[in-house]
Design a protein around this motif. Structure first.
Motif, short mmCIF file in Angstrom:
data_model
loop_
_atom_site.label_atom_id
_atom_site.label_comp_id
_atom_site.label_asym_id
_atom_site.label_seq_id
_atom_site.Cartn_x
_atom_site.Cartn_y
_atom_site.Cartn_z
N ALA A 358 0.83 -1.21 0.00
CA ALA A 358 0.00 0.00 0.00
C ALA A 358 0.87 1.26 0.00
N GLU A 359 1.92 1.26 0.83
CA GLU A 359 2.81 2.42 0.88
C GLU A 359 3.47 2.66 -0.47
N GLN A 360 3.93 1.59 -1.11
CA GLN A 360 4.54 1.72 -2.43
C GLN A 360 3.54 2.25 -3.46
N GLY A 361 2.28 1.83 -3.31
CA GLY A 361 1.23 2.31 -4.21
C GLY A 361 1.01 3.80 -4.08
N ARG A 379 0.02 7.90 2.89
CA ARG A 379 1.39 7.36 2.82
C ARG A 379 2.14 7.63 4.13
N ALA A 380 1.97 8.81 4.69
CA ALA A 380 2.64 9.14 5.95
C ALA A 380 2.24 8.16 7.04
N GLU A 390 11.50 8.58 9.93
CA GLU A 390 12.20 9.67 9.23
C GLU A 390 11.64 9.85 7.82
N ALA A 391 11.34 8.73 7.17
CA ALA A 391 10.73 8.81 5.82
C ALA A 391 9.37 9.48 5.90
N SER A 392 8.63 9.21 6.96
CA SER A 392 7.32 9.82 7.13
C SER A 392 7.46 11.32 7.34
N VAL A 393 8.47 11.74 8.10
CA VAL A 393 8.73 13.17 8.31
C VAL A 393 9.01 13.85 6.98
N LEU A 394 9.89 13.25 6.18
CA LEU A 394 10.22 13.84 4.86
C LEU A 394 8.97 13.94 3.99
N GLN A 398 7.23 17.51 2.59
CA GLN A 398 6.83 17.73 1.19
C GLN A 398 5.35 18.09 1.13
N THR A 399 4.54 17.42 1.93
CA THR A 399 3.10 17.70 1.95
C THR A 399 2.84 19.15 2.35
N ALA A 400 3.58 19.61 3.35
CA ALA A 400 3.39 20.98 3.85
C ALA A 400 3.73 22.03 2.81
N GLU A 401 4.60 21.67 1.85
CA GLU A 401 4.92 22.61 0.77
C GLU A 401 3.68 22.86 -0.10
N PHE A 402 2.86 21.83 -0.26
CA PHE A 402 1.63 21.96 -1.05
C PHE A 402 0.46 22.45 -0.20
N TYR A 403 0.47 22.06 1.08
CA TYR A 403 -0.65 22.39 1.97
C TYR A 403 -0.10 22.99 3.27
#
Length: 469
Positions: A358-361, A379-380, A390-394, A398-403
């Motif tokens: 699911a995460e890869q999807g 995904r987070a 750490e991957a979830s933080v990254l 990225q999400t915060a850049e859009f929202y």
């Protein structure tokens, strides 16, 4: 330049093609060459048209019409300088030949000089006397105005063409296109009704009128218009399809199916009709018949994403996630770049608790350009479940850049930083989250219950409550 004597013209064609095979040089008069060239151009056989032009000019080098065909070939081959040079030579010989102006306009249009093309065609218009020729020029002028996005002018000249030849359905379609582009739906309806007053059995106009009524959700009038289109031509597949769509909107699913089935009998089965039949059968509770139609849809057109999506969502709704996953995998094998497929793949794997898949999807969905907030957050959460903090933080950065300034993002970042023993960052994001929307505090309860129990976290939440009071 159309053939006026079919037997003679067929003989000319046969002689010309025989000459090409045997390499024997035969003589043709210039009119024969013109008819041969016209035939090949109409048939899309450009190489043969070029051969006929070359041989025609060798035998009749002073023929203006053959030279005009040559300029047309130059323009097709993007040899604009050669075309212009030849047209200038022809103009010196026959300055009042409207065909020279038409080819000049064609050259200007290909060079994106549409205003000049219009001016040249208007000059040619003064030279043409026959109505048929005038109508053809009106269409050419209108098309140049389309290129210029001057839709009122384009509409005007398409209308002038229809005034001469009311059966020019290409002009009719283009007028409606102009109305649609201008957002003049009511005006389009008035125009079509007026047109039908003089041409009551024009199935094209009835069909277009139905589409206009459908767009404004006047389904009863749309249905009546499509019925008149069918009365005018009972083999008009497009009218049956549109009528089916209207009947679906009116929840008359059995009648809609009947109309879609008529289209299957009239021509080769279309994936659209099969798909709509499937949806209608499902609405009627006929699940077996519905899924059979969906199977036929993807068999008819394996590249139609709507077919695979329909099958997948059908099994999704039935909670048969294994079958849904089977079909979405088949779809991805056919088109691995389809973002909708990947999102469905992620959602189904998520329901099956296949966390890594699911995460890869969701990751692939984002890579393909789906930047919906729900996709990023899903995904987070999966990365959190996998312990990939750490991957979830990254991902959330990225999400915060859009929202920006979204409480759902801030609460997750707060929890993650506390888990990573980065308390100062955790407190920073927690305060932000509480300021933005404290109602999303449940995110900490669900994803980070241990973090929520921390005294320092409880203290920040308590302060936030007191300040709100």
């Amino acid at each position: 330049m159309e053939f006026s004597q079919p037997n003679d013209d067929n003989l000319s064609l046969a002689r010309f093609e025989s000459m090409l095979k045997t390499n024997n040089v035969l003589f043709f008069d210039s009119e024969e060459f013109e008819n041969i060239i016209f035939h090949y151009l109409e048939s899309g056989k450009i190489p043969l048209a070029k051969k006929a032009i070359k041989m025609g000019l060798e035998q009749h080098p002073s023929s203006t019409n053959l030279c005009l065909f040559q300029t047309e070939m130059f323009i097709i081959d993007n040899k604009f300088d050669a075309a212009e040079q030849l047209l200038n030579q022809l103009y010196e010989i026959e300055p009042n030949n409207e065909e020279i102006y038409i080819q000049k306009a064609n050259l200007l249009s290909k060079s994106d000089q549409h205003e000049k093309a219009v001016g040249t065609l208007l000059t040619a218009l003064d030279m043409v006397k026959e109505e048929e020729g005038v109508a053809e020029l009106y269409v050419l002028i209108a098309m140049e105005y389309l290129f210029l996005e001057q839709f009122e002018n384009a509409k005007h000249y398409f209308q002038k063409c229809l005034d001469i030849n009311y059966e020019d359905y290409s002009a009719l379609y283009n007028i409606i296109y102009c109305y649609d582009y201008l957002g003049e739906g009511e005006e389009a309806i008035s125009f079509l009704n007026s047109y039908l007053d003089g041409n009551p059995y024009c199935e094209i106009a009835w069909h277009q009128l139905g589409i206009q009524y459908y767009a404004i959700k006047d389904y009863d009038k749309a249905l009546a218009a499509f019925d008149f289109a069918i009365i005018s031509d009972d083999t008009f597949v497009g009218a049956y399809l549109e009528k089916g769509k209207v009947l679906e909107k009116k929840k008359q699913f059995k009648d809609a199916i009947e109309n879609y089935k008529i289209t299957l009998a009239l021509e080769e089965p279309t994936s659209f009709a099969l798909l709509r039949i499937g949806y209608c059968q499902e609405k009627l509770g006929n699940d077996d018949l519905a899924v059979q139609s969906f199977y036929k849809t993807v068999h008819e057109d394996p590249l139609l994403d709507k077919g695979w999506i329909a099958i997948t969502k059908f099994y999704n709704r039935k909670k048969n996630y294994q079958k849904a996953l089977f079909y979405i995998n088949k779809a991805i094998n056919i088109d691995g770049e389809n973002v909708v497929y990947w999102k469905l793949y992620a959602q189904i794997n998520h329901r099956l608790n296949f966390i890594e898949e699911a995460e890869q999807g969701y990751k692939r969905t984002i890579e393909l350009g789906n930047y919906e907030l729900s996709t990023w957050l899903a995904r987070a959460d999966l990365l959190i479940a996998l312990g990939e903090y750490e991957a979830s933080v990254l991902n959330l950065i990225q999400t915060a850049e859009f929202y920006p300034e979204i409480a759902e993002i801030e609460f997750r970042l707060a929890g993650l930083h506390f888990v990573l023993h980065e308390s100062s960052k955790g407190h920073y994001h927690l305060k932000n989250a509480l300021l933005l929307n404290p109602d999303f505090k449940y995110i900490l309860e669900e994803l980070f219950p241990k973090v929520l129990q921390k005294p320092s976290v409880q203290q920040v939440i308590s302060k936030s409550k007191n300040s709100a009071i």
